[in-house]
Motif scaffolding. Structure first.
Motif, mmCIF file in Angstrom:
data_model
loop_
_atom_site.group_PDB
_atom_site.id
_atom_site.type_symbol
_atom_site.label_atom_id
_atom_site.label_comp_id
_atom_site.label_asym_id
_atom_site.label_seq_id
_atom_site.Cartn_x
_atom_site.Cartn_y
_atom_site.Cartn_z
ATOM 1 N N ALA A 91 0.720 -1.404 -0.212
ATOM 2 C CA ALA A 91 0.064 -0.149 0.253
ATOM 3 C C ALA A 91 1.089 1.206 0.084
ATOM 4 N N HIS A 92 1.960 1.282 -0.718
ATOM 5 C CA HIS A 92 2.851 2.583 -0.445
ATOM 6 C C HIS A 92 2.479 3.593 -1.324
ATOM 7 N N ALA A 93 1.372 3.479 -2.045
ATOM 8 C CA ALA A 93 0.897 4.620 -3.054
ATOM 9 C C ALA A 93 -0.167 5.114 -2.086
ATOM 10 N N THR A 94 -0.908 4.772 -1.258
ATOM 11 C CA THR A 94 -1.994 5.105 0.058
ATOM 12 C C THR A 94 -1.510 4.876 1.527
ATOM 13 N N GLY A 95 -0.643 3.736 1.515
ATOM 14 C CA GLY A 95 -0.635 3.986 3.290
ATOM 15 C C GLY A 95 -1.530 2.432 3.525
ATOM 16 N N SER A 96 -0.862 2.383 4.170
ATOM 17 C CA SER A 96 -1.403 0.475 4.793
ATOM 18 C C SER A 96 -2.476 1.175 5.675
ATOM 19 N N PRO A 97 -3.685 -0.478 5.413
ATOM 20 C CA PRO A 97 -4.695 0.013 5.986
ATOM 21 C C PRO A 97 -4.587 -0.793 7.031
ATOM 22 N N TYR A 98 -3.942 -0.777 7.870
ATOM 23 C CA TYR A 98 -3.516 -1.682 8.974
ATOM 24 C C TYR A 98 -2.854 -0.634 9.892
ATOM 25 N N PRO A 99 -2.867 -0.396 11.045
ATOM 26 C CA PRO A 99 -1.879 0.415 12.128
ATOM 27 C C PRO A 99 -1.020 -0.793 12.584
ATOM 28 N N GLY A 100 -0.407 -0.035 12.694
ATOM 29 C CA GLY A 100 1.296 -0.318 12.894
ATOM 30 C C GLY A 100 1.791 -1.280 14.441
ATOM 31 N N ASN A 101 2.341 -1.701 14.817
ATOM 32 C CA ASN A 101 3.166 -2.230 15.703
ATOM 33 C C ASN A 101 3.326 -1.115 17.439
ATOM 34 N N ALA A 102 3.512 0.070 16.914
ATOM 35 C CA ALA A 102 3.393 0.973 17.804
ATOM 36 C C ALA A 102 1.122 1.057 18.674
ATOM 37 N N ALA A 103 0.779 1.457 17.553
ATOM 38 C CA ALA A 103 -0.750 1.194 17.477
ATOM 39 C C ALA A 103 -0.901 -0.435 18.149
ATOM 40 N N LEU A 104 -1.046 -1.157 17.622
ATOM 41 C CA LEU A 104 -1.364 -2.972 18.331
ATOM 42 C C LEU A 104 -0.611 -3.142 19.891
ATOM 43 N N GLY A 105 0.385 -2.271 19.421
ATOM 44 C CA GLY A 105 0.371 -2.746 21.614
ATOM 45 C C GLY A 105 0.017 -1.506 22.326
ATOM 46 N N ALA A 106 -0.046 0.274 21.730
ATOM 47 C CA ALA A 106 -0.953 0.827 23.196
ATOM 48 C C ALA A 106 -2.329 0.301 23.186
ATOM 49 N N ILE A 107 -2.893 -0.790 22.099
ATOM 50 C CA ILE A 107 -4.545 -1.427 22.046
ATOM 51 C C ILE A 107 -4.157 -2.444 23.876
ATOM 52 N N GLY A 108 -2.731 -2.925 23.337
ATOM 53 C CA GLY A 108 -3.176 -4.395 24.516
ATOM 54 C C GLY A 108 -3.247 -5.403 24.562
ATOM 55 N N ASP A 109 -3.973 -5.799 23.190
ATOM 56 C CA ASP A 109 -4.948 -6.891 22.783
ATOM 57 C C ASP A 109 -4.008 -8.228 21.547
ATOM 58 N N VAL A 110 -3.306 -8.902 22.424
ATOM 59 C CA VAL A 110 -2.765 -10.440 21.501
ATOM 60 C C VAL A 110 -3.451 -10.630 21.219
ATOM 61 N N ALA A 111 -4.775 -10.769 20.946
ATOM 62 C CA ALA A 111 -5.383 -11.127 20.337
ATOM 63 C C ALA A 111 -5.664 -11.148 18.726
ATOM 64 N N LEU A 112 -5.710 -9.639 19.076
ATOM 65 C CA LEU A 112 -6.018 -8.615 17.863
ATOM 66 C C LEU A 112 -5.156 -8.338 17.491
ATOM 67 N N THR A 113 -4.008 -8.208 17.549
ATOM 68 C CA THR A 113 -2.075 -8.479 17.262
ATOM 69 C C THR A 113 -2.102 -9.300 16.388
ATOM 70 N N ARG A 114 -2.458 -10.855 16.395
ATOM 71 C CA ARG A 114 -2.280 -11.589 16.166
ATOM 72 C C ARG A 114 -3.567 -11.983 14.941
ATOM 73 N N ARG A 115 -4.547 -11.575 14.904
ATOM 74 C CA ARG A 115 -5.800 -11.145 13.674
ATOM 75 C C ARG A 115 -5.674 -10.438 13.196
ATOM 76 N N VAL A 116 -4.384 -8.917 12.776
ATOM 77 C CA VAL A 116 -4.032 -8.456 12.205
ATOM 78 C C VAL A 116 -2.638 -8.730 11.249
ATOM 79 N N TYR A 117 -1.719 -9.718 12.572
ATOM 80 C CA TYR A 117 -1.049 -9.962 11.419
ATOM 81 C C TYR A 117 -1.551 -11.399 10.451
ATOM 82 N N HIS A 118 -2.278 -11.935 10.752
ATOM 83 C CA HIS A 118 -2.868 -13.045 10.048
ATOM 84 C C HIS A 118 -4.084 -12.580 8.646
#
Length: 489
Positions: free
Chosen positions: A81-108
């Motif tokens: 998505a280099h032309a538009t920006g990613s439709p996913y938040p990156g690691n810092a956002a996932l870490g701030a949320i603190g939901d490891v199950a969500l992190t797994r779903r995003v990376y899946h």
């Protein structure tokens, strides 16, 4: 006299090359047929999904188990998505949320998209502990500054990717999070005792190894107590004694790009760097982004010469090529037939937004976005609130060149939303925020790494923990500048 074909094929089996443009040139496919381990895709190779799928199919025409790698971290580092920006938040956002199950779903979900395009290795997740606010190259690519938190999310990310059939490559060993220099441009030094590394930087690597990561990427950083004057990429003490023997990693050790200054300054070039990395214990050598057939052949010739003159032991190179071949065999296994869920990244980005202060009274603002340089890892990817604004005026300025009085006149009676990345260290950024807040209601939107700095006098401080397309949408929604059904301020 040409190279021995067997030795040439052996050397090629340790190399990860790249090629220019959206269509693999003949030489790129021919090298794969000759034994090249694979290619890395960059933004210049990505135009649209069907084109990427055709390119990876062409590479598999050279050899069915070719490795096709990419840096698709989500957040600020995206190639798809280099032309538009990613439709996913990156690691810092996932870490701030603190939901490891969500992190797994995003990376899946990321892995599912890659697998559908024929990409087999993701050079992610970044598992560095960002212990330094002024880190110029990791920042929002990190899950956070707490080793326990980073370890948990790193393992979840690895599990999610590999459940989608895409090999994970955790980076950058033994930890790039404490640097204040960018290894793309120089050789950073982390002058700390090994015990501090074990407490602060290494727990996430232990976690991903336990989670079964297929690969680990090296860091072009100098840790004098372990590496002496050179980078970890060329250090047997780091790659063999520490990663292999102490932490029990038996997968593929991948180098960071050998064209980076952190490597070439120490080795004197890509080809001699390849020899030093193999000797230290690396298995798969990422040459870099600017690669042609001549460069590949130069590296191969240097490896073969090193086998002849004793700088490299043949058993070491055979071991490296064998590990790479085992990874390639894993990537050929049947992949789950799945579809990435719609809207997952945007929903996650909303959960990451943090608002300090009061948003009331900031309706109908002038949005001022401050220019920020991108790192080589990030590339020139669009970011900010602009694509998400519903008729709100936006202007873009360079902080050191901006005239606060002119901006005040432009805003008139409207409040001001000041948008930036790493504002605490952006030249002119803190001063501009203070000057505008002296006369107008101001909200600051921080889309970089959230340091402790907070500008005096602002009405609100909004943190997104990243600058992806999803992060920009979430910030615009939080400020009431775009409509989204179901979002509650």
């Amino acid at each position: 006299m040409g190279l021995d074909p067997g030795l040439r094929r052996l050397a090629l089996g340790t190399l990860l090359a790249a090629y220019p443009g959206p269509v693999p040139p003949d030489w790129a496919v021919e090298l794969v047929a000759d034994g090249l381990a694979g290619h890395t895709l960059f933004g210049t190779n990505i135009h649209r999904p069907e084109q990427v799928a055709a390119a990876t199919a062409a590479l598999r025409g050279g050899r069915s188990d070719v490795l096709v790698a990419i840096d698709e971290e989500g957040g600020d580092v995206t190639r798809l998505a280099h032309a538009t920006g990613s439709p996913y938040p990156g690691n810092a956002a996932l870490g701030a949320i603190g939901d490891v199950a969500l992190t797994r779903r995003v990376y899946h979900a990321i892995g599912t998209e890659l697998a559908a395009l024929g990409i087999t290795v993701n050079l992610a997740p970044t598992v560095d502990v960002n212990s330094t606010d002024d880190n110029p190259v990791i920042g929002t690519r990190s899950f956070g500054a707490d080793p326990v938190q980073v370890a948990a999310h790193s393992a979840a990310a690895t599990t999610g990717l590999q459940a989608a059939g895409v090999a994970a490559c955790a980076k950058h060993f033994p930890g790039h999070g404490a640097t204040i220099a960018d290894s793309h441009h120089e050789l950073p030094t982390v002058d700390v005792p090994p015990e501090l590394l074990r407490q602060r930087d290494l727990p996430p690597f232990a976690a991903v190894i336990a989670a079964g990561t297929k690969a680990v990427m090296t860091a072009h950083i100098r840790v004098p107590a372990l590496t002496g004057d050179g980078p970890a990429t060329f250090s047997r003490a780091v790659l063999t004694d520490l990663l292999r023997d102490r932490y029990g990693f038996d997968g593929v050790v991948v180098t960071d790009a050998l064209e980076m200054r952190g490597a070439t300054l120490a080795a004197g070039g890509v080809a001699p760097g390849a020899v030093r990395a193999l000797a230290a214990g690396a298995d798969l050598l990422c040459i870099g982004a600017k690669v042609d057939a001549d460069l590949v052949e130069t590296v191969v010739a240097e490896i073969v010469a090193a086998l002849a003159d004793g700088r490299l032991d043949r058993a070491r190179v055979e071991q490296a090529a064998g590990r790479v071949a085992a990874l390639a065999a894993w990537t050929r296994t049947d992949r789950p037939d799945a579809t990435a869920p719609d809207g997952l990244g945007y929903a996650a980005a909303r959960r990451a937004v943090r608002v300090e202060g009061i948003l009331a009274g900031l309706e109908g603002p002038l949005v001022v976005q401050l220019h920020a340089h991108s790192t080589i890892a990030e590339g020139r990817v669009p970011w900010g609130l602009g694509p998400h604004l519903d008729g709100t005026e936006e202007i873009r300025v360079v902080a050191t060149e901006a005239d606060p009085e002119a901006l005040r006149r432009r805003a008139g009676t409207r409040p001001i939303v000041l948008v930036g990345r790493h504002l605490h260290r952006l030249p002119g950024g803190p001063e501009l925020a203070a000057a505008l807040a002296a006369t107008h209601p101001v909200a600051v939107v921080e889309m970089g790494w959230p340091a402790a700095w907070r500008p005096a006098g602002v009405r609100a401080f909004v943190t997104t923990f990243g600058a992806s397309h999803a992060n920009g949408q979430a910030a615009a929604e939080a400020l009431g500048l775009t409509a989204h059904p179901g979002f509650t301020r």
